[in-house]
Motif scaffolding. Structure first.
Motif, PDB file in Angstrom:
ATOM      1  N   VAL A  15      -4.828 -20.772   6.975  1.00 14.22           N
ATOM      2  CA  VAL A  15      -3.423 -20.976   7.368  1.00 14.22           C
ATOM      3  C   VAL A  15      -3.207 -22.256   8.175  1.00 14.22           C
ATOM      4  O   VAL A  15      -2.072 -22.718   8.291  1.00 14.22           O
ATOM      5  CB  VAL A  15      -2.827 -19.774   8.161  1.00 14.22           C
ATOM      6  CG1 VAL A  15      -2.703 -18.552   7.274  1.00 14.22           C
ATOM      7  CG2 VAL A  15      -3.627 -19.486   9.413  1.00 14.22           C
ATOM      8  N   SER A  16      -4.282 -22.809   8.714  1.00 14.85           N
ATOM      9  CA  SER A  16      -4.131 -24.031   9.516  1.00 14.85           C
ATOM     10  C   SER A  16      -4.605 -25.283   8.783  1.00 14.85           C
ATOM     11  O   SER A  16      -4.545 -26.387   9.345  1.00 14.85           O
ATOM     12  CB  SER A  16      -4.911 -23.885  10.827  1.00 14.85           C
ATOM     13  OG  SER A  16      -4.392 -22.811  11.582  1.00 14.85           O
ATOM     14  N   LEU A  17      -5.058 -25.129   7.549  1.00 15.96           N
ATOM     15  CA  LEU A  17      -5.629 -26.288   6.851  1.00 15.96           C
ATOM     16  C   LEU A  17      -4.631 -27.445   6.716  1.00 15.96           C
ATOM     17  O   LEU A  17      -4.961 -28.596   6.976  1.00 15.96           O
ATOM     18  CB  LEU A  17      -6.100 -25.885   5.448  1.00 15.96           C
ATOM     19  CG  LEU A  17      -7.473 -25.220   5.372  1.00 15.96           C
ATOM     20  CD1 LEU A  17      -7.726 -24.762   3.938  1.00 15.96           C
ATOM     21  CD2 LEU A  17      -8.570 -26.160   5.833  1.00 15.96           C
ATOM     22  N   ASP A  18      -3.426 -27.101   6.294  1.00 23.05           N
ATOM     23  CA  ASP A  18      -2.435 -28.153   6.069  1.00 23.05           C
ATOM     24  C   ASP A  18      -2.155 -28.904   7.373  1.00 23.05           C
ATOM     25  O   ASP A  18      -2.163 -30.137   7.422  1.00 23.05           O
ATOM     26  CB  ASP A  18      -1.155 -27.521   5.503  1.00 23.05           C
ATOM     27  CG  ASP A  18      -0.124 -28.547   5.090  1.00 23.05           C
ATOM     28  OD1 ASP A  18      -0.517 -29.701   4.814  1.00 23.05           O
ATOM     29  OD2 ASP A  18       1.068 -28.202   5.049  1.00 23.05           O
ATOM     30  N   ALA A  19      -1.938 -28.136   8.426  1.00 24.57           N
ATOM     31  CA  ALA A  19      -1.626 -28.752   9.728  1.00 24.57           C
ATOM     32  C   ALA A  19      -2.795 -29.603  10.227  1.00 24.57           C
ATOM     33  O   ALA A  19      -2.599 -30.717  10.734  1.00 24.57           O
ATOM     34  CB  ALA A  19      -1.300 -27.665  10.749  1.00 24.57           C
ATOM     35  N   VAL A  20      -4.009 -29.098  10.060  1.00 24.36           N
ATOM     36  CA  VAL A  20      -5.177 -29.856  10.537  1.00 24.36           C
ATOM     37  C   VAL A  20      -5.356 -31.126   9.707  1.00 24.36           C
ATOM     38  O   VAL A  20      -5.655 -32.198  10.247  1.00 24.36           O
ATOM     39  CB  VAL A  20      -6.448 -28.968  10.527  1.00 24.36           C
ATOM     40  CG1 VAL A  20      -7.706 -29.789  10.769  1.00 24.36           C
ATOM     41  CG2 VAL A  20      -6.329 -27.860  11.579  1.00 24.36           C
ATOM     42  N   CYS A  21      -5.122 -31.028   8.402  1.00 23.70           N
ATOM     43  CA  CYS A  21      -5.197 -32.234   7.561  1.00 23.70           C
ATOM     44  C   CYS A  21      -4.190 -33.273   8.039  1.00 23.70           C
ATOM     45  O   CYS A  21      -4.482 -34.476   8.069  1.00 23.70           O
ATOM     46  CB  CYS A  21      -4.934 -31.893   6.092  1.00 23.70           C
ATOM     47  SG  CYS A  21      -6.342 -31.127   5.274  1.00 23.70           S
TER      48      CYS A  21
END
Ligand code: PGA
Length: 252
Positions: free
Chosen positions: A42-48
């Motif tokens: 769920v945090s992949l997009d934000a971390v990218c």
């Protein structure tokens, strides 16, 4: 040298963003050390997004071996690619032990990752019982052979292997530098046989299992240890940064 953080099922979205920002900052002085983080889906997009414009790479923690379809709860390789992932962990011992992933399923995931241009981080490692019985090399050899069945690795950069003795994960116990080096050398020779020496010799073999700032040096200094896959200590940017810092001492 490559230092990868496996955040496992930790960090909600605000915490993931904050940790990512801390890692980005810590990685500014990483020099030739490659830095990678594997946050929850769920945090992949934000971390990218936080990592955009930096050299820090982002990976998934697992994937499902189909492109799309009726697989409730699963995430595919194209989805990971679409948010900006370059890597994906396959065959982590927690997936094998807690979720019953078999060697065949690990193979299917690895094939799928490879097909979609995600670099698989293949995790292998023995349990304490297997080590006490002296079976650690047989176990690791079988895991490698099964996971890589039918896979052709033409370039070393297309595969990462992580040796993670199950008894050292999250326990505070680490393999001794000698135990790590012995297994890494064994994996290296297996990779050389399987993919040819020109490829095998350059495949990065990471050590994982309670690597911390205080023991990173003795592990990373071993000839065949090319980096670390870090769980607990990747959840604090300062600890993770300290390990990255140790790794900078071992880049050519
Ligand atoms: P640990 O986890 O560093 O907390 O032992 C390593 C891993 O499971 O990848």
């Amino acid at each position: 040298m490559l230092i990868a953080g496996n955040w496992k099922m930790n960090t909600d979205l605000p915490k993931a963003r904050a940790l990512a920002a801390g890692v980005r900052k810590a990685a500014e002085t990483a020099g030739d050390v490659e830095v990678l983080v594997c946050p929850p889906f769920v945090s992949l997009d934000a971390v990218c997004q936080v990592m955009r414009g930096s050299a820090v790479q982002v990976g998934g923690q697992t994937l499902y071996p189909e492109d799309s379809g009726a697989f409730t709860g699963e995430v595919s390789a194209p989805m990971l690619r679409s948010v900006g992932c370059s890597h994906v962990i396959v065959g982590h011992s927690e997936r094998r032990q807690l979720f019953g992933e078999t060697d065949e399923e690990v193979n299917a995931r690895l094939v799928q990752a490879h097909l979609h241009g995600l670099v698989p981080i293949l995790c292998v490692g023995e349990t304490l019982q297997e080590r006490n019985a002296g079976h650690q090399q047989t176990v690791v050899k079988e895991q490698l052979a099964a996971a890589l069945a039918g896979v052709d690795i033409a370039e070393a950069a297309d595969l990462l292997v992580a040796y993670e003795p199950v008894w050292a994960i999250g326990t505070g116990e680490t393999a001794s530098p000698e135990q790590a080096q012995a297994m890494h050398a064994f994996i290296r020779s297996w990779l050389n046989d399987r993919f040819g020496e020109t490829v095998g010799v350059d495949i990065a073999i990471l050590y994982g299992g309670s690597m911390k700032p205080h023991n990173a040096d003795e592990l990373l200094s071993q000839d065949d240890v090319d980096g670390g896959l870090i769980g607990g200590a990747s959840l604090k940017a300062s600890d993770f940064g300290a390990i990255i810092n140790v790794a900078t001492g071992y880049t050519a």
